[in-house]
Write an enzyme that holds these catalytic residues in place. Structure first.
Site: not given
Lengths: 245, 306
Positions: B35, B40, B56, B148
């Site tokens: 993703g 990032g 990541k 989030d």
């Protein structure tokens, strides 16, 4: 602990300047005065060619700020991202300077091992959250912006929601250019929230010229007069104090 | 100053790309991209000891470093820490000498929430949401919110079946401004509150996640955002059994996730008791069908022989 005050100008425009002084020169002067200049270039729907917005990057880099070129749909997120990124960048710059003084010329946050970098970032994050902030928004209201003004308004109201969630104090002022008689027209003077913005934001655009340079120069004045006076008296005076620019 | 305009290679590593960390000298082989986020890109990678990890990497050193700080703090939490566990922090230097910080974490395998609900049935909502509320409660108790929370940031694992969050990019200290959020899930966008981190912020986003499952195409705010949201909730038939709970969460009437979790459990208990009746009815239906078929078969034979 008293933290410092960050000063920023956010220019929202959709085209090249075509009148008056060179905006990159003015941006340099503003940077010298300790104020960062950020620029958001708003593209037209279906526009893929951003050549006309090259100036956007030049102004921001001269002004020590951040720039981004976007379509109107993502303006809200961009306004916030750019403002926050610029805050972090400025604070990081200050920290980097300190690091260089302590550790020598080639030191910067990026060059530190991850653990130490983390500790430094902790400080930068803390400052970003707690520092006071003065943001002057400069909105281009030349004819081609007509359809985008409503989006700009919503993005600015949303920005105030985000900024006011911080622990630090915020002051926003909003100006449009070109003004009717002067380089700038005042939309909203220094205040902490933008609730009133809905009623006072211009719906109409004004002419075809884009005097970005003169507008930036005038914006700098708004800081040195009203802004500074206000910050000096901030502790003593209440919100209603009116210094008349 | 501007780093958006140059082509960013960390966002499109090809499968097979090999990264070596500057500080720990470990090698990672990229398998595929999992993703892309605001900060990032996340890749599935194989470590040199054959362990699978999620990696990541970012071109924004400042943002990813803040994120790592949060992960480190979560890792220090006693007992089972919420969210994926952090393995290693390092930098990758590209050919031009440019430095890109990255970190590796537990690779959580599973299926997206909406896919899972479509396949296994909406009654799973009553099981999965309380699980996530449990994780949120742990996080809130140590002074953070998830920030989030959205459908892309959670995953349903298979053994055991659990709803877990997999992205900590938005994790924010309670009382601070929410670090990262997505408009559709943000209570500020819907005029339902501010963007200062408190537990109710996550609970609002959780309710929005339910709405997102009900309306796969999402929807945008109108003139009266709050009212519109409540109407949308009422119209979502698949959320019906839990409607009052989501309603409270949208209005910010839960102080903490425990309260919401309790309501969920009460509701689920109530529903299972009630559903005993229709289940019996279903059995009767089956019996009827079997009887009907056997009678028609008998009749068919009778008709062919005479």
């Amino acid at each position: 602990m008293r933290t410092g005050k960050l000063k920023q100008i956010l220019l929202i425009t959709d085209g090249c300047s075509n009148k008056g002084e060179d905006p990159t020169l003015i941006a340099n002067m503003i940077r010298e005065a300790g104020i960062t200049v950020n620029v958001i270039g708003v593209l037209d729907q279906g526009d893929t060619d951003s050549d006309s917005l090259v100036e956007v990057e030049d102004i921001a880099s001269s002004g020590g700020g951040v720039s981004q070129i976007v379509y109107p749909q993502v303006l809200t997120q961009t306004v916030q991202a750019v403002t926050k990124q610029a805050m972090t960048q400025t604070l990081q710059g200050v920290v980097n300077q300190e690091l260089r003084q302590i550790l020598g010329d080639n030191q910067s946050i990026e060059a530190l091992p991850p653990d130490q970098r983390g500790e430094v970032m902790e400080v930068v994050d803390e400052l970003t959250e707690t520092c006071d902030m003065q943001l002057l928004v400069l909105v281009d209201t030349s004819a081609s912006m007509q359809k985008k003004l409503n989006t700009v308004k919503e993005a600015l109201i949303d920005l105030s929601i985000s900024m006011n969630a911080r622990t630090g104090d915020n002051k926003f002022a909003i100006y449009s250019f070109p003004g009717r008689k002067k380089a700038l027209d005042k939309i909203l003077e220094w205040s902490s929230d933008l609730d009133k913005l809905s009623s006072v934001f211009p719906k109409l655009t004004s002419g075809g010229i884009t005097p970005t340079g003169p507008a930036l120069k005038e914006a700098l004045h708004q800081f040195s007069e009203g802004g500074l006076l206000r910050s000096l008296r901030k502790d003593a005076e209440s919100e209603q104090a009116d210094f008349g620019f | 100053m501007l780093n958006q305009s140059k082509p960013i290679s960390v966002f499109n590593f090809k499968p097979g790309t090999c990264l070596r960390g500057k500080w720990h000298q470990r090698t990672y082989y990229i398998k595929e991209k999992l993703g892309t986020g605001a900060v990032g890109a996340v890749y599935l990678a194989k470590q040199d000891n054959d362990q699978w990890v999620a990696l990541k990497i970012s071109d924004k050193a400042a943002s990813i470093t803040s994120e790592i700080n949060v992960l480190k703090k979560l890792a220090k939490v006693q007992g089972e820490s919420p969210g994926p566990s952090l393995y290693e922090i390092d930098d990758w230097i590209d050919r031009r000498g440019e430095c890109y910080p990255f970190y590796t974490m537990e690779y959580v395998q599973g299926e997206s929430l909406d896919k899972f609900l479509n396949k296994r049935g909406r009654q799973w909502l009553g099981v999965l949401f309380p699980q996530l509320l449990e994780e949120l409660e742990q996080l809130h108790r140590v002074g953070f919110i998830l920030g989030d929370l959205k459908i892309e940031n959670v995953i349903v694992t298979h053994r055991p079946i659990r709803l877990r969050f997999i992205d900590v990019g938005g994790v924010t200290l309670i009382g601070r401004s929410v670090k990262e959020y997505t408009e559709f899930y943000d209570r500020g966008y819907w005029h339902c509150g501010n963007r200062t981190a408190d537990p109710a912020y996550d609970l609002f986003a959780l309710a929005m996640m339910a709405l997102r499952c009900a309306y796969p195409n999402q929807f945008r705010r109108t003139k009266e955002p709050k009212k519109y949201l409540i109407t949308k909730l009422k119209q979502a038939s698949i959320l019906k059994p839990y409607d009052p709970i989501f309603h409270k969460a949208l209005l910010g009437q839960y102080q903490n996730s425990q309260e919401m979790q309790q309501d969920f459990k009460k509701r689920t208990r109530h529903l299972t008791r009630k559903s005993a009746v229709p289940q019996d009815k279903q059995e009767i239906d089956w019996l009827e069908i079997v009887i009907c078929i056997s009678i028609s078969v008998v009749l068919f034979f009778l008709a062919t022989f005479y």
